[in-house]
Design an enzyme around this catalytic site. Structure first.
Site, mmCIF file in Angstrom:
data_model
loop_
_atom_site.group_PDB
_atom_site.id
_atom_site.type_symbol
_atom_site.label_atom_id
_atom_site.label_comp_id
_atom_site.label_asym_id
_atom_site.label_seq_id
_atom_site.Cartn_x
_atom_site.Cartn_y
_atom_site.Cartn_z
ATOM 1 N N MET A 106 0.848 -1.196 0.000
ATOM 2 C CA MET A 106 0.000 0.000 0.000
ATOM 3 C C MET A 106 0.888 1.254 0.000
ATOM 4 S SD MET A 106 -3.469 -0.843 2.011
ATOM 5 C CE MET A 106 -2.886 -0.534 3.665
ATOM 6 N N GLY A 107 2.154 1.086 -0.356
ATOM 7 C CA GLY A 107 3.045 2.238 -0.479
ATOM 8 C C GLY A 107 3.606 2.698 0.843
ATOM 9 N N SER A 163 6.696 -0.438 10.323
ATOM 10 C CA SER A 163 5.328 -0.314 9.822
ATOM 11 C C SER A 163 5.133 1.096 9.299
ATOM 12 C CB SER A 163 4.332 -0.581 10.958
ATOM 13 O OG SER A 163 3.042 -0.117 10.604
ATOM 14 N N HIS A 198 9.358 -3.511 3.457
ATOM 15 C CA HIS A 198 9.035 -3.707 2.034
ATOM 16 C C HIS A 198 10.312 -3.941 1.222
ATOM 17 C CE1 HIS A 198 5.618 -0.992 3.361
ATOM 18 N NE2 HIS A 198 4.962 -2.025 2.870
ATOM 19 N N GLN A 212 -10.282 -2.334 2.259
ATOM 20 C CA GLN A 212 -9.841 -3.024 3.482
ATOM 21 C C GLN A 212 -9.824 -2.111 4.712
ATOM 22 O OE1 GLN A 212 -5.987 -3.992 1.465
ATOM 23 N NE2 GLN A 212 -5.112 -3.741 3.488
ATOM 24 N N LEU A 223 6.766 2.991 1.481
ATOM 25 C CA LEU A 223 7.626 1.825 1.666
ATOM 26 C C LEU A 223 8.696 2.068 2.733
ATOM 27 C CD1 LEU A 223 8.130 0.936 -2.124
ATOM 28 C CD2 LEU A 223 6.313 0.179 -0.579
ATOM 29 N N HIS A 224 8.990 1.027 3.487
ATOM 30 C CA HIS A 224 10.045 1.075 4.502
ATOM 31 C C HIS A 224 10.942 -0.147 4.312
ATOM 32 C CE1 HIS A 224 7.601 -1.913 6.483
ATOM 33 N NE2 HIS A 224 6.583 -1.080 6.533
HETATM 34 O O1 PAF Z 1 -0.144 -5.791 3.462
HETATM 35 C C1 PAF Z 1 -0.551 -4.847 2.753
HETATM 36 O O2 PAF Z 1 0.115 -3.845 2.552
HETATM 37 C C2 PAF Z 1 -1.942 -4.943 2.130
HETATM 38 O O3 PAF Z 1 -2.838 -5.548 2.998
HETATM 39 C C3 PAF Z 1 -1.944 -5.621 0.758
HETATM 40 C C4 PAF Z 1 -1.526 -7.079 0.854
HETATM 41 C C5 PAF Z 1 -1.006 -4.896 -0.185
HETATM 42 C C6 PAF Z 1 -3.348 -5.584 0.159
HETATM 43 O O4 PAF Z 1 -3.813 -4.282 0.012
#
Ligand code: PAF
Length: 280
Positions: A30-31, A185, A37, A61, A33-34
């Protein structure tokens, strides 16, 4: 590195790579990034010819009172991290590209999403499963990489891939932590300096549980009590849940044996953080 928001362009590119015999990896995000990721990207880079990162803050979500609008976003910064990590393509769609006006096709599952995060976030995993299904269709990669920090998400996606016969291998990757042990996170950016200092209690409470288990404790209730007692020493911590479950079924267990997930969710101030230990 190419960046596109188009489903068609993304799918065509991935198909072209596969037709040329290249292996393709997907890192769904979901961007914002750290290093967590980045560790997924690095592993994907090492194990595949081509790496696709999806960056999409998936509204489906998030519950009505959750942090969708506040969720941090910075495409330029993310693009730099991806470029440095050797990513080949970023899929960064608009919400309208993913969910058309008449959208009503959801993917859902019984039992696994009901406990832990699903109990306090009732629509969350339906949204995750739906978007991950769409991503797997748009980017028909050979392997997809997910962090173990979201252990319930990982268990649900593994189950979904088995139950719905997706032709993709799911790779779970270890939690990446700050020097003091706090799990990385995107939501850590919400913490004030005081909250950030106290947030380390999540990892400490899990360490205390693991120490007890290594010393021979197998009673799940006692393990939960050790975690709860440790968390309660922190004035800013408010427990959402402390659970000891089977890692395969995400159902509570009485005895610590087999594949076990010890999972916690704790509010530090208004920020909800999660952490876990998986015993295999
Ligand atoms: O873990 C996440 O960042 C999100 O839940 C995902 C898997 C990209 C789905 O939107």
């Amino acid at each position: 590195m190419r960046i596109t928001g188009s489903i068609k362009e993304t799918r065509d590119q991935v198909k072209e790579w596969k037709a040329a015999g290249l292996s393709v990896a997907l890192v769904p995000t979901m961007g914002y990034l750290h290093e967590g990721h980045r560790s997924l990207i690095d592993r994907a880079r090492k194990e595949n010819d081509k790496v696709v990162v999806s960056i999409f803050v998936n509204p489906m979500q998030f519950g009505p009172n959750e942090d969708l609008d506040a969720y941090p976003r910075d495409l330029d910064r993310d693009a730099k991290i991806c470029e440095d990590g050797g990513v080949d393509l970023i899929f960064h769609p608009e919400v309208e590209e993913m969910y058309g006006p008449d959208f009503c096709g959801y993917v859902d599952m019984h039992t696994l999403p009901e406990k832990l995060c699903g109990a306090s976030r009732p629509v969350h995993f339906r949204g995750v499963q739906t978007v991950v299904t769409k991503l797997f269709h748009i980017i028909p990669a050979h392997k997809a990489y997910f962090g173990q920090k979201d252990a319930q998400q990982l268990a649900i996606i593994r189950r979904m891939v088995i139950d719905l016969d997706f032709d993709i291998e799911i790779i779970g990757c270890p939690i990446i932590r700050e020097d003091d042990g706090l799990a990385k996170s995107s939501r850590n950016t919400y913490l004030s300096a005081e909250e950030r200092a106290q947030a380390v209690i999540l990892n400490q409470s899990l360490d205390a549980a693991m120490d007890a288990i290594e010393a021979g404790e197998t009673d799940a209730t006692k393990v939960k009590q050790i975690i709860t007692d440790t968390l309660n020493t922190c004035p800013l911590a408010k427990i959402d849940y402390v659970e000891v479950t089977s890692f395969d079924t995400i159902q509570p267990i009485e005895k610590v044996e087999g594949a076990v997930l010890i999972a916690i969710a704790v509010y530090i101030g208004t920020t909800r953080l999660i952490d876990n230990r998986i015993i295999l």
